[in-house]
Scaffold this motif. Sequence first.
Motif, PDB file in Angstrom:
ATOM      1  N   ILE A  78     -15.285  13.005   0.501  1.00 51.88           N
ATOM      2  CA  ILE A  78     -16.480  12.949   1.335  1.00 51.88           C
ATOM      3  C   ILE A  78     -16.456  11.754   2.300  1.00 51.88           C
ATOM      4  CG2 ILE A  78     -17.917  11.589  -0.242  1.00 51.88           C
ATOM      5  CD1 ILE A  78     -20.209  13.609   0.427  1.00 51.88           C
ATOM      6  N   LYS A  98     -14.722  16.349   3.483  1.00 49.47           N
ATOM      7  CA  LYS A  98     -15.670  17.394   3.089  1.00 49.47           C
ATOM      8  C   LYS A  98     -16.379  16.966   1.814  1.00 49.47           C
ATOM      9  CE  LYS A  98     -14.091  20.568   6.017  1.00 49.47           C
ATOM     10  NZ  LYS A  98     -14.847  21.095   7.105  1.00 49.47           N
ATOM     11  N   ASN A  99     -17.544  17.531   1.608  1.00 49.36           N
ATOM     12  CA  ASN A  99     -18.234  17.394   0.334  1.00 49.36           C
ATOM     13  C   ASN A  99     -17.679  18.479  -0.579  1.00 49.36           C
ATOM     14  OD1 ASN A  99     -20.006  17.559  -1.838  1.00 49.36           O
ATOM     15  ND2 ASN A  99     -21.775  17.024  -0.598  1.00 49.36           N
ATOM     16  N   ASP A 123     -23.426  19.320 -10.361  1.00 47.62           N
ATOM     17  CA  ASP A 123     -22.499  19.426  -9.227  1.00 47.62           C
ATOM     18  C   ASP A 123     -21.103  19.830  -9.700  1.00 47.62           C
ATOM     19  OD1 ASP A 123     -24.422  18.855  -7.351  1.00 47.62           O
ATOM     20  OD2 ASP A 123     -23.851  16.750  -7.125  1.00 47.62           O
TER      21      ASP A 123
END
Length: 189
Positions: A78, A98-99, A123
Amino acid sequence: MSLRKVLSVIEKVTNDQLVKTIINSINENQEKCKQWLIDNADHYLKLLVNPKIVVLAGWYGNLADRLTTYGDVTSIDIDDNCKIIGKKLYKNVLFKTKNIINYNVEKYNVVACTSCEHFTQSDFDKVFNNIKKGTLVILQSNNYFEIKEHVNCFNTLHEFVESTNFDKILYKGQIELPKYTRFMIIGVR
């Protein structure tokens, strides 16, 4: 000269956190844990023909670089600094900012994450549940609760295994490090 000595000198001459994290990404424990992963995953990785490998939360690319001997490797993080710096350190790795929670991992047949302690269980579950069936998955976590960013540590290897949903576990183990125990699971989703 040892890395420990280099780190102690850097600590005395700069407050630059970025410099410190780059050096920390190859500290003795990082190196030991990454090599442990390679040693135990080697057999399974060699069974795959031209695997597409993704390292989630790959930091500056230390593990991703080691995995390039098996196939094409993408490192996702991230933090855009990881991509910028990683590209300078490791030329054979594709870096993406990117996440990982929202990143589509379906095109990969090997998924590795050595930073499970940095993601809430919710998550982590989102990411794990998006991995396609039949994928080789390699995970590491720890019992190092003292670090603020460690939001999902486990007391035991058994607890870590229970937090996952592998179809088949190929390897599970732990190594003792000076301040914590590192856990690893290699399995098939």
